[in-house]
Design a protein around this motif. Structure first.
Motif, PDB file in Angstrom:
ATOM      1  N   PHE A 337      30.258  54.001  24.885  1.00 44.29           N
ATOM      2  CA  PHE A 337      31.306  53.324  25.645  1.00 44.29           C
ATOM      3  C   PHE A 337      31.371  53.841  27.082  1.00 44.29           C
ATOM      4  CE2 PHE A 337      32.339  53.146  21.205  1.00 44.29           C
ATOM      5  CZ  PHE A 337      32.890  51.882  21.008  1.00 44.29           C
ATOM      6  N   LYS A 338      30.267  54.423  27.541  1.00 37.66           N
ATOM      7  CA  LYS A 338      30.260  55.068  28.853  1.00 37.66           C
ATOM      8  C   LYS A 338      30.380  54.061  29.989  1.00 37.66           C
ATOM      9  CE  LYS A 338      27.474  58.234  31.656  1.00 37.66           C
ATOM     10  NZ  LYS A 338      26.208  59.008  31.725  1.00 37.66           N
ATOM     11  N   GLU A 339      29.609  52.966  29.939  1.00 35.68           N
ATOM     12  CA  GLU A 339      29.598  51.964  31.008  1.00 35.68           C
ATOM     13  C   GLU A 339      30.250  50.678  30.521  1.00 35.68           C
ATOM     14  OE1 GLU A 339      28.615  52.619  33.984  1.00 35.68           O
ATOM     15  OE2 GLU A 339      27.665  54.560  33.641  1.00 35.68           O
ATOM     16  N   ASP A 340      30.768  49.873  31.474  1.00 32.12           N
ATOM     17  CA  ASP A 340      31.345  48.578  31.119  1.00 32.12           C
ATOM     18  C   ASP A 340      30.857  47.511  32.082  1.00 32.12           C
ATOM     19  OD1 ASP A 340      33.561  48.140  33.347  1.00 32.12           O
ATOM     20  OD2 ASP A 340      33.707  50.225  32.693  1.00 32.12           O
ATOM     21  N   SER A 341      30.925  46.265  31.647  1.00 35.11           N
ATOM     22  CA  SER A 341      30.446  45.151  32.466  1.00 35.11           C
ATOM     23  C   SER A 341      31.279  43.915  32.155  1.00 35.11           C
ATOM     24  CB  SER A 341      28.965  44.874  32.173  1.00 35.11           C
ATOM     25  OG  SER A 341      28.507  43.764  32.914  1.00 35.11           O
ATOM     26  N   THR A 342      31.501  43.090  33.172  1.00 28.71           N
ATOM     27  CA  THR A 342      32.259  41.846  33.030  1.00 28.71           C
ATOM     28  C   THR A 342      31.450  40.700  33.635  1.00 28.71           C
ATOM     29  OG1 THR A 342      34.354  43.039  33.186  1.00 28.71           O
ATOM     30  CG2 THR A 342      34.412  40.658  33.557  1.00 28.71           C
ATOM     31  N   ILE A 343      31.320  39.626  32.889  1.00 25.50           N
ATOM     32  CA  ILE A 343      30.634  38.415  33.356  1.00 25.50           C
ATOM     33  C   ILE A 343      31.675  37.315  33.489  1.00 25.50           C
ATOM     34  CG2 ILE A 343      28.920  36.665  32.783  1.00 25.50           C
ATOM     35  CD1 ILE A 343      27.333  38.784  31.347  1.00 25.50           C
ATOM     36  N   LYS A 344      31.716  36.665  34.666  1.00 20.26           N
ATOM     37  CA  LYS A 344      32.682  35.592  34.930  1.00 20.26           C
ATOM     38  C   LYS A 344      31.961  34.253  34.975  1.00 20.26           C
ATOM     39  CE  LYS A 344      35.991  38.427  37.513  1.00 20.26           C
ATOM     40  NZ  LYS A 344      36.774  38.564  38.759  1.00 20.26           N
ATOM     41  N   ILE A 345      32.515  33.266  34.271  1.00 20.37           N
ATOM     42  CA  ILE A 345      31.952  31.910  34.234  1.00 20.37           C
ATOM     43  C   ILE A 345      33.102  30.930  34.409  1.00 20.37           C
ATOM     44  CG2 ILE A 345      30.748  30.195  32.838  1.00 20.37           C
ATOM     45  CD1 ILE A 345      29.297  32.427  31.435  1.00 20.37           C
ATOM     46  N   ASP A 346      32.950  29.970  35.362  1.00 17.23           N
ATOM     47  CA  ASP A 346      33.948  28.936  35.609  1.00 17.23           C
ATOM     48  C   ASP A 346      33.517  27.627  34.955  1.00 17.23           C
ATOM     49  OD1 ASP A 346      35.294  30.790  37.080  1.00 17.23           O
ATOM     50  OD2 ASP A 346      34.577  30.080  39.025  1.00 17.23           O
ATOM     51  N   LYS A 347      34.438  27.012  34.187  1.00 13.57           N
ATOM     52  CA  LYS A 347      34.190  25.729  33.547  1.00 13.57           C
ATOM     53  C   LYS A 347      35.272  24.749  33.997  1.00 13.57           C
ATOM     54  CE  LYS A 347      30.638  26.901  30.986  1.00 13.57           C
ATOM     55  NZ  LYS A 347      29.301  26.268  31.138  1.00 13.57           N
ATOM     56  N   PRO A 348      34.882  23.569  34.556  1.00 14.07           N
ATOM     57  CA  PRO A 348      35.890  22.625  35.076  1.00 14.07           C
ATOM     58  C   PRO A 348      36.671  21.955  33.950  1.00 14.07           C
ATOM     59  CG  PRO A 348      33.694  21.668  35.209  1.00 14.07           C
ATOM     60  CD  PRO A 348      33.506  23.089  34.773  1.00 14.07           C
ATOM     61  N   LEU A 349      37.886  21.525  34.277  1.00 10.51           N
ATOM     62  CA  LEU A 349      38.725  20.750  33.365  1.00 10.51           C
ATOM     63  C   LEU A 349      38.940  19.356  33.931  1.00 10.51           C
ATOM     64  CD1 LEU A 349      41.560  23.291  32.381  1.00 10.51           C
ATOM     65  CD2 LEU A 349      39.675  22.505  30.945  1.00 10.51           C
ATOM     66  N   VAL A 350      39.057  18.399  33.042  1.00  8.62           N
ATOM     67  CA  VAL A 350      39.400  17.029  33.449  1.00  8.62           C
ATOM     68  C   VAL A 350      40.899  16.974  33.718  1.00  8.62           C
ATOM     69  CG1 VAL A 350      39.418  14.607  32.754  1.00  8.62           C
ATOM     70  CG2 VAL A 350      37.521  16.094  32.069  1.00  8.62           C
ATOM     71  N   ILE A 409      38.822  26.510  34.108  1.00  7.36           N
ATOM     72  CA  ILE A 409      39.086  27.726  33.328  1.00  7.36           C
ATOM     73  C   ILE A 409      38.020  28.748  33.679  1.00  7.36           C
ATOM     74  CG2 ILE A 409      39.317  28.757  31.030  1.00  7.36           C
ATOM     75  CD1 ILE A 409      40.151  26.097  29.949  1.00  7.36           C
ATOM     76  N   GLN A 410      38.459  29.944  34.010  1.00  7.89           N
ATOM     77  CA  GLN A 410      37.534  31.044  34.293  1.00  7.89           C
ATOM     78  C   GLN A 410      37.497  31.977  33.077  1.00  7.89           C
ATOM     79  OE1 GLN A 410      38.351  34.695  36.901  1.00  7.89           O
ATOM     80  NE2 GLN A 410      37.162  33.402  38.291  1.00  7.89           N
ATOM     81  N   TYR A 411      36.283  32.172  32.537  1.00  4.81           N
ATOM     82  CA  TYR A 411      36.087  33.041  31.371  1.00  4.81           C
ATOM     83  C   TYR A 411      35.539  34.388  31.842  1.00  4.81           C
ATOM     84  CZ  TYR A 411      36.513  28.651  28.816  1.00  4.81           C
ATOM     85  OH  TYR A 411      36.954  27.452  28.316  1.00  4.81           O
ATOM     86  N   ASN A 412      36.206  35.458  31.438  1.00  6.19           N
ATOM     87  CA  ASN A 412      35.773  36.815  31.760  1.00  6.19           C
ATOM     88  C   ASN A 412      35.332  37.488  30.470  1.00  6.19           C
ATOM     89  OD1 ASN A 412      36.855  37.314  34.777  1.00  6.19           O
ATOM     90  ND2 ASN A 412      38.350  36.095  33.639  1.00  6.19           N
ATOM     91  N   TYR A 413      34.015  37.670  30.315  1.00  3.47           N
ATOM     92  CA  TYR A 413      33.455  38.312  29.132  1.00  3.47           C
ATOM     93  C   TYR A 413      33.231  39.789  29.431  1.00  3.47           C
ATOM     94  CZ  TYR A 413      32.475  33.408  28.124  1.00  3.47           C
ATOM     95  OH  TYR A 413      32.593  32.061  27.923  1.00  3.47           O
ATOM     96  N   TYR A 414      33.863  40.633  28.628  1.00  2.72           N
ATOM     97  CA  TYR A 414      33.866  42.081  28.897  1.00  2.72           C
ATOM     98  C   TYR A 414      33.250  42.814  27.712  1.00  2.72           C
ATOM     99  CZ  TYR A 414      35.754  46.797  29.630  1.00  2.72           C
ATOM    100  OH  TYR A 414      35.893  48.143  29.786  1.00  2.72           O
ATOM    101  N   ALA A 415      32.456  43.858  28.007  1.00  2.00           N
ATOM    102  CA  ALA A 415      31.858  44.684  26.956  1.00  2.00           C
ATOM    103  C   ALA A 415      31.504  46.042  27.542  1.00  2.00           C
ATOM    104  CB  ALA A 415      30.620  44.024  26.368  1.00  2.00           C
ATOM    105  N   LYS A 416      31.273  47.031  26.644  1.00  2.00           N
ATOM    106  CA  LYS A 416      30.855  48.376  27.036  1.00  2.00           C
ATOM    107  C   LYS A 416      29.514  48.708  26.405  1.00  2.00           C
ATOM    108  CE  LYS A 416      35.421  50.448  27.794  1.00  2.00           C
ATOM    109  NZ  LYS A 416      36.337  51.557  27.427  1.00  2.00           N
ATOM    110  N   GLY A 417      28.882  49.775  26.917  1.00  2.00           N
ATOM    111  CA  GLY A 417      27.600  50.202  26.381  1.00  2.00           C
ATOM    112  C   GLY A 417      27.200  51.549  26.938  1.00  2.00           C
TER     113      GLY A 417
END
Length: 577
Positions: A337-350, A409-417
């Motif tokens: 669990f030493k390092e962490d990372s976040t990936i952001k992805i934007d998905k449009p809404l109608v 909608i902005q999705y923030n995917y977070y994880a450690k490693g």
């Protein structure tokens, strides 16, 4: 060529030359003659023989010197001292001029428990002698450890097991750091005799038999209470040991895959072999102190023999090893669990007139989902539990957009490693996207970890960006995942207790609750933007007005209570007078 004789001293066999044997025999006869008039002569002679055996053992070198010569006997006698050196001396310290080296004032001390001065096991008294501290200060230190850290009891129990008790006179002399020679043996015996006489004199000078009976009765009561407390501790220790055994079996079966309902958190980051070893070490680290406490309590209640020294040292070493293993595996797991990372992805809404948000529990698999081939997740568990693949650490927030910007909608995917690359790979493997269909936006209840299938604090934060003035309906299924506003306060503001969803409007300050006393959902959707904003502002003003009105009512009620209290004070004063 010298003739040798085999002798046995303190159950140790020695080969000794004939002339050396005669010298040793004469020396021992001289000692026996001197101490023959003492009531405790048997114990004194046994202690002297034990000391002689120890000194002979020190002088024998395996493979080089295996026979006690006359010179060795003379050296031992010189160190022990002769009876003639002190039996005619009335005053002054004894000085032996025939020794190889000057007599030391302080002999090498041994860490032992003092059975003659004890409250429980004589540990504090033994430590006091070893470190040259008064016993009362050591006892105070243990009490402080117990009060402020809780470690005093555990440390005392461990020392009780490890430290041998000073049973013989030689042991007590070694505990005090006195050199075990004839002079000190005689001095020690005379001191013990003097203490015995003082105790006997004090006993004869005590109070009458009646008061003595009362004191004995009080002592008996306290003894019964103490034994009851010890018995309760014994039961508690036994239950703890049994509970740790059940813990080992339960969590161990989860590690090897027999079940998943009783899984110890944190062990899933380690390989199976290391996880089981870490669990075993943790159980030992807790069980061994309670096992030692259980043994001590058994000794107190039933007067059983002390634990074998080899067994006690083995338990001590096992406890130290288990604690070190627990620390090692904790550090090893923390590396994941030493390092962490976040990936952001934007998905449009109608764009919609009203945005409906709800949640779907993906653990409930419908038959149609399996038939049409459009299922979100491929549930291939291969005999494993579904919870190993799905996690529910999902947060949903709402933010406003400026005029003219499209909702998304902005999705923030977070994880450690262990490394940043490993954390990024795990974050990219998270599978979670909301579905907008038929005017509804549906969030799944869980997200899948992906191919790696190892949990490292993965989480998803979905931020919904909507324009100012947007009308939002949030289903109660999302109440545990929404953040940034009080869903329950809004739900409680409805007149209907069985409300299944709440209505909100997006403002610059965030979502504002719009309960059924002002039905925002009935606003004409054909109105232009300016008119809709005015309607929404009016709705907000209506809500603020009602809130202020409620606040004024509360203030008036508080003032009325204060006035009544002021009227009651003089009456209370007069009645007291």
């Amino acid at each position: 060529m010298n003739k040798t004789i085999i002798i046995n001293i303190n159950s140790i066999v020695f080969h000794i030359e004939e002339d050396a044997y005669e010298t040793l025999r004469s020396y021992m006869i001289e000692i026996k003659r001197h101490f023959s008039q003492s009531a405790d002569s048997g114990e004194i002679l046994l202690d002297i023989e034990n000391r002689v055996a120890e000194m002979f053992t020190e002088r024998i070198q395996q493979g080089k010197k295996e026979v006690i010569a006359a010179q060795d006997v003379e050296i031992v006698i010189a160190q022990m001292g002769r009876v003639s050196d002190f039996e005619d001396i009335a005053d002054g310290p004894y000085v032996n001029e025939n020794k190889e080296e000057p007599s030391r004032l302080a002999y090498e001390k041994k860490l032992m428990r003092n059975g003659d001065d004890k409250v429980l096991g004589g540990v504090c008294s033994g430590l006091g002698y070893y470190f040259g501290i008064q016993t009362k200060w050591v006892r105070i230190l243990f009490v402080l450890f117990f009060i402020f850290g809780g470690s005093g009891v555990l440390l005392y129990i461990v020392l009780w097991i490890v430290m041998p008790i000073a049973t013989s006179r030689a042991d007590r002399m070694a505990m005090r750091g006195e050199e075990p020679n004839l002079q000190n043996f005689k001095k020690n015996y005379e001191e013990e005799l003097e203490h015995y006489k003082e105790d006997l004199s004090n006993e004869n000078g005590q109070q009458s038999k009646g008061s003595q009976s009362v004191s004995n009765g009080i002592a008996t009561i306290f003894s019964i209470i103490g034994k009851g407390f010890v018995f309760m501790l014994l039961i508690f220790s036994g239950m703890t040991i049994f509970g740790m055994l059940i813990t080992l079996i339960g969590f161990g079966s989860a590690i090897i895959g027999l079940q998943n309902q009783m899984a110890f958190p944190g062990l899933d980051v380690l390989p199976q072999e290391q996880a089981f070893l870490a669990l075993f070490a943790g159980v030992l680290a807790i069980t061994i102190p309670f096992l030692a406490l259980f043994h001590v309590l058994i000794r107190i209640l039933f007067k059983t023999k002390p634990m074998n020294n080899y067994l006690s040292l083995s338990l001590w070493a096992g406890w130290i090893a288990s604690v070190l293993l627990v620390v090692f595996f904790a550090l090893l797991g923390a590396r994941e669990f030493k390092e962490d990372s976040t990936i952001k992805i934007d998905k449009p809404l109608v764009k919609q007139d009203i945005y409906y948000f709800s949640e779907k529990d993906i653990r409930v698999i419908e038959a149609s989902t399996l038939d049409n081939g459009q299922k979100k997740y491929k549930i291939q568990v291969d005999g494993e539990e579904l919870s190993a693949y799905l996690k529910s650490d999902i947060n949903i927030r709402f933010e406003y957009l400026n005029e003219g910007e499209a909702p998304y909608i902005q999705y923030n995917y977070y994880a450690k490693g262990k490394t940043y690359q490993a954390a990024t790979k795990r974050a990219s493997d998270i599978n979670y996207i909301a579905i907008q269909d038929n005017g509804k936006i549906t969030f799944d209840s869980h997200f899948s970890l992906g191919e790696s299938n190892d949990f490292r604090d993965q989480s998803v934060t979905a931020v919904v960006y909507l324009p100012i003035g947007a009308i939002i309906v949030i289903d109660q299924s999302l109440r545990y995942k929404v953040r940034g506003f009080d869903y329950y306060a809004c739900q409680n503001s409805y007149s209907n207790d069985n409300v299944k969803s709440t209505e909100w409007v997006m403002m610059k300050t965030g979502l504002t609750c719009a309960p059924d006393f002002y039905p925002l959902t009935d606003i004409d959707s054909s109105l232009d933007m300016d008119t809709a904003e005015r309607e929404l502002e009016r709705a907000g003003e209506e809500i603020e007005r009602k809130a202020k009105e409620m606040e004024r009512k509360i203030e008036r009620a508080a003032e009325a209570i204060e006035r009544k209290a002021e009227k009651l004070d003089p009456t209370a004063t007069n009645s007291s007078n």
